[in-house]
Scaffold this motif. Sequence first.
Motif, PDB file in Angstrom:
ATOM      1  N   ILE A  42       0.066  -1.240  -0.014  1.00 23.89           N
ATOM      2  CA  ILE A  42      -0.281  -0.116  -0.248  1.00 23.89           C
ATOM      3  C   ILE A  42       1.411   1.300  -0.033  1.00 23.89           C
ATOM      4  O   ILE A  42       0.798   2.279  -0.837  1.00 23.89           O
ATOM      5  CB  ILE A  42      -0.860  -0.034   0.794  1.00 23.89           C
ATOM      6  N   ASN A  43       1.823   1.389   0.798  1.00 21.72           N
ATOM      7  CA  ASN A  43       2.283   2.301   1.004  1.00 21.72           C
ATOM      8  C   ASN A  43       3.498   2.195  -0.023  1.00 21.72           C
ATOM      9  O   ASN A  43       3.515   3.641  -0.402  1.00 21.72           O
ATOM     10  CB  ASN A  43       4.238   2.078   1.878  1.00 21.72           C
ATOM     11  N   GLY A  44       4.136   1.606  -1.471  1.00 23.09           N
ATOM     12  CA  GLY A  44       4.387   1.782  -2.074  1.00 23.09           C
ATOM     13  C   GLY A  44       3.734   2.234  -3.800  1.00 23.09           C
ATOM     14  O   GLY A  44       4.171   3.104  -4.143  1.00 23.09           O
ATOM     15  N   THR A  45       2.990   1.781  -3.105  1.00 23.12           N
ATOM     16  CA  THR A  45       1.097   2.515  -4.230  1.00 23.12           C
ATOM     17  C   THR A  45       1.154   4.247  -4.245  1.00 23.12           C
ATOM     18  O   THR A  45       1.318   4.559  -5.378  1.00 23.12           O
ATOM     19  CB  THR A  45       0.216   1.790  -4.867  1.00 23.12           C
ATOM     20  N   LEU A  46       1.186   4.292  -3.195  1.00 22.73           N
ATOM     21  CA  LEU A  46       1.098   5.604  -2.453  1.00 22.73           C
ATOM     22  C   LEU A  46       2.428   6.398  -2.769  1.00 22.73           C
ATOM     23  O   LEU A  46       2.142   7.742  -3.433  1.00 22.73           O
ATOM     24  CB  LEU A  46       0.602   6.336  -0.505  1.00 22.73           C
ATOM     25  N   GLU A  47       3.263   6.062  -2.857  1.00 21.33           N
ATOM     26  CA  GLU A  47       4.783   6.984  -3.313  1.00 21.33           C
ATOM     27  C   GLU A  47       4.536   6.995  -4.380  1.00 21.33           C
ATOM     28  O   GLU A  47       5.242   7.439  -5.393  1.00 21.33           O
ATOM     29  CB  GLU A  47       5.741   5.601  -2.751  1.00 21.33           C
ATOM     30  N   ILE A  48       4.191   5.259  -5.092  1.00 23.71           N
ATOM     31  CA  ILE A  48       4.362   5.402  -6.491  1.00 23.71           C
ATOM     32  C   ILE A  48       3.917   6.849  -7.185  1.00 23.71           C
ATOM     33  O   ILE A  48       3.664   7.480  -8.325  1.00 23.71           O
ATOM     34  CB  ILE A  48       3.185   4.444  -7.516  1.00 23.71           C
ATOM     35  N   PHE A  49       2.198   6.860  -6.559  1.00 26.40           N
ATOM     36  CA  PHE A  49       1.013   8.283  -7.554  1.00 26.40           C
ATOM     37  C   PHE A  49       1.596   9.333  -7.029  1.00 26.40           C
ATOM     38  O   PHE A  49       1.966  10.462  -7.921  1.00 26.40           O
ATOM     39  CB  PHE A  49      -0.038   7.937  -5.938  1.00 26.40           C
ATOM     40  N   ARG A  50       2.131   9.493  -5.857  1.00 28.61           N
ATOM     41  CA  ARG A  50       3.037  10.745  -5.612  1.00 28.61           C
ATOM     42  C   ARG A  50       3.910  10.743  -6.431  1.00 28.61           C
ATOM     43  O   ARG A  50       4.344  12.279  -6.856  1.00 28.61           O
ATOM     44  CB  ARG A  50       3.690  10.664  -3.883  1.00 28.61           C
ATOM     45  N   LYS A  51       5.241  10.439  -6.696  1.00 30.06           N
ATOM     46  CA  LYS A  51       5.896  11.367  -7.538  1.00 30.06           C
ATOM     47  C   LYS A  51       5.582  10.697  -8.907  1.00 30.06           C
ATOM     48  O   LYS A  51       6.557  11.815  -8.969  1.00 30.06           O
ATOM     49  CB  LYS A  51       7.464   9.574  -7.149  1.00 30.06           C
ATOM     50  N   GLY A  52       4.496  10.278  -9.363  1.00 29.23           N
ATOM     51  CA  GLY A  52       4.133  10.340 -10.405  1.00 29.23           C
ATOM     52  C   GLY A  52       3.343  12.266 -11.154  1.00 29.23           C
ATOM     53  O   GLY A  52       3.029  12.458 -12.284  1.00 29.23           O
ATOM     54  N   LEU A  53       2.754  12.611  -9.862  1.00 28.82           N
ATOM     55  CA  LEU A  53       2.515  13.937 -10.224  1.00 28.82           C
ATOM     56  C   LEU A  53       3.836  14.957 -10.427  1.00 28.82           C
ATOM     57  O   LEU A  53       4.333  15.330  -9.310  1.00 28.82           O
ATOM     58  CB  LEU A  53       1.954  14.529  -8.806  1.00 28.82           C
ATOM     59  N   LYS A  54       3.579  15.804 -11.766  1.00 26.92           N
ATOM     60  CA  LYS A  54       5.288  16.479 -11.883  1.00 26.92           C
ATOM     61  C   LYS A  54       5.143  17.891 -11.220  1.00 26.92           C
ATOM     62  O   LYS A  54       3.948  18.343 -11.096  1.00 26.92           O
ATOM     63  CB  LYS A  54       4.295  16.884 -13.280  1.00 26.92           C
ATOM     64  N   GLY A  55       5.844  18.212 -10.278  1.00 28.66           N
ATOM     65  CA  GLY A  55       5.599  19.125  -9.197  1.00 28.66           C
ATOM     66  C   GLY A  55       5.280  18.707  -8.000  1.00 28.66           C
ATOM     67  O   GLY A  55       5.579  19.439  -7.325  1.00 28.66           O
ATOM     68  N   ALA A  56       5.177  17.434  -7.821  1.00 29.63           N
ATOM     69  CA  ALA A  56       5.169  17.200  -6.523  1.00 29.63           C
ATOM     70  C   ALA A  56       6.025  16.804  -5.512  1.00 29.63           C
ATOM     71  O   ALA A  56       5.742  16.805  -4.068  1.00 29.63           O
ATOM     72  CB  ALA A  56       3.941  16.566  -6.970  1.00 29.63           C
TER      73      ALA A  56
END
Length: 696
Positions: free
Chosen positions: A528-542
Amino acid sequence: MSVRTKAGGYRISVDTGGTFTDVVIANKSGIVAIGKALTTPNRIFLGFWAALEVAASDIGLSAPEVLQHSSLLMYCTTHATNAIVTGKTAKTAFLTTKGFKDILLFKEGGKYDPHDFSYDYPPPYIPRRHTFEIDERIDSEGGIVRALNMQKTRACIRTLRENKFEAVAVCLLWSITNGEHEKKIAKLLQEEMPDVPYTLSHELIPIVREYRRASTTAIDASLKPLMQEHLRSMGCDLHDAGFSGELLIGTSNGGVRYGNEMATEPVRMFRSGPAMAPIAGKAYTKIEGLGKNAIVCDTGGTTFDVALVRDGTLTYTRDSWLGRPKTGHVIALSSVDVRSIGAGGGSIAQVDDGGMLRVGPQSAGVNPGPACYGRGGTEATVTDASVVLGYINPAYFNGGRIALDSKAAHAAIAHLAKKIKKSTDETAEAIIALWSDHMVKAIREITINEGIDPKESVIVAGGGAAGINIAEIARELGCSRVLIPKTASTMSACGMHFSDIVFEETHSMVTASNAFNKKAVNAQLRTINGTLEIFRKGLKGAADAPYKKEFFVEARYRGQVWELDTPLRSIFFKNENDVRDLVEDFHNVHERVYAVRDTESDVECINWRGRISIRLANSAVPRSKRATNVRALPENRRKAVFSAKKHLIPIYRGHTLEAGAHITGPAIIEEITTTIVIPRGASVKTSASGNYILFL
């Protein structure tokens, strides 16, 4: 895409409701303008554009100029909700494991009131004739008991194509432990029906409880053709109007997501507008320093929505029912816990066959609208009653942009008055009283029924119709203070300016406190934590944007039917002390909700969930400046009805009131988009932020 806005640029939020479309314009300093216009159901963009022109004019710009200088537009709509309620969704097929064809029909086998036989058992969300059994079987451990019959499945999908199905929902038994068969069906759908959208249950909502997973999957699939076209059309209209920034869509969990993401999971747009009002309520309460507990009310033209802020945090639920609880259709995704009833400004008053006056849940909507709108409506509504009582100024409704027909309002109320043998004024007061009673009951359901004393909270009142009766509601509940924001009429739209980009991931892993499987649970939490990190890092400028992660477990005492969300103190379980902390935290949650603490029972953990919130804008901060008392001068006086008598009362215009202005009732404050009625014995003070604090 970037989660940051350009320096000096505008941010626009839009909330399209059943009656009005609200627009809020903000910059880095905060909210600078609001606009309101009637919703245009046939083409939502027209209502948005009308509201944007109103807001833009307040800052000396045209609507195209504001769009061109805006880097972000946030959008909430009732389009998905209305489609579900009216049954105007896509022709959808439901594919499920052979032998389980009646999942959507039997639901969970319960009934909210088992002795109420006044209504028929409702049909399944997808008709049984549109349900197709798939020859396959996976067990609870993920093992393949019977392999997917590819030949029969392909033949089934070709049948769907021949019958012109527009969407497909796939929900196989125990696919949450092994999604291989659902993925194979997806591949066949892409080959045989490449232009038809589909939803896989193990991807959308991988949780235990077959009906809830099936229902949510079916609703999501049925919305895809409609909402994908709606978002595409909205995007094209914005582009043609000169908008080149980012489009974010409000979600039911109180966050925002990018438009292309929401097109793949449109069910998350269900009640996205009402979910934003508690976000605003929480922010305004913090700004005014009124504590961490709030009852947030949003009274629109069609519905009355109520939610809670407890200890400075929102309350969430996984039980969003369409229709009656247990017999309706459920969306089991995590969402802000908002209770809605049909009690808005457009609620219709009528006399039933027994001669009793009733108010709602039917609404006049925007077409034809209340009788006073002058659009052909003849039925009496709450708005008509407010005009008759002198609460609403017909010449100043929406700042004078919508002229109300006072004679039509009086005629509509008089027609009802003859039926119940009361005067027009008495009938109008009775309508407001019944309307208020519905709201009090809704608030008590979410507070007292959940073990919460409403007296311990401040009420935050939003919505264009909120100020009409909020004082009487607060008195009935025993609340001493009400916060009415300056921008109350656009509360949901304002909430988007305080919202974050929110993403959640849920996995199922059943274990119990007496034999807690730390290794398996940690593996799920790590995923779950890995999925959250993938989402966060996939946002440009985040990368530099502040964010917060939260982790929860849905737990229950052994033998119980339903679970309670329990926050986790840390992401992983390192030793037995961590398990004991979890058990203690669950006991506390259970005691708060049910006033019972069963320390002798084992605690069962069912679903594990992670949530990441990525901040878009600056957090709300309390005002250090406090307003001193200032004498307020009325704009004029007019007759209004209080306690069955007409009084000549002072009328104040909101834009003329300074910070610290103190007004005692009876009186009325007229804002451009809302009206605040102050009864005898109550008073209002304007805060340093320009908001209104009502004291009772």
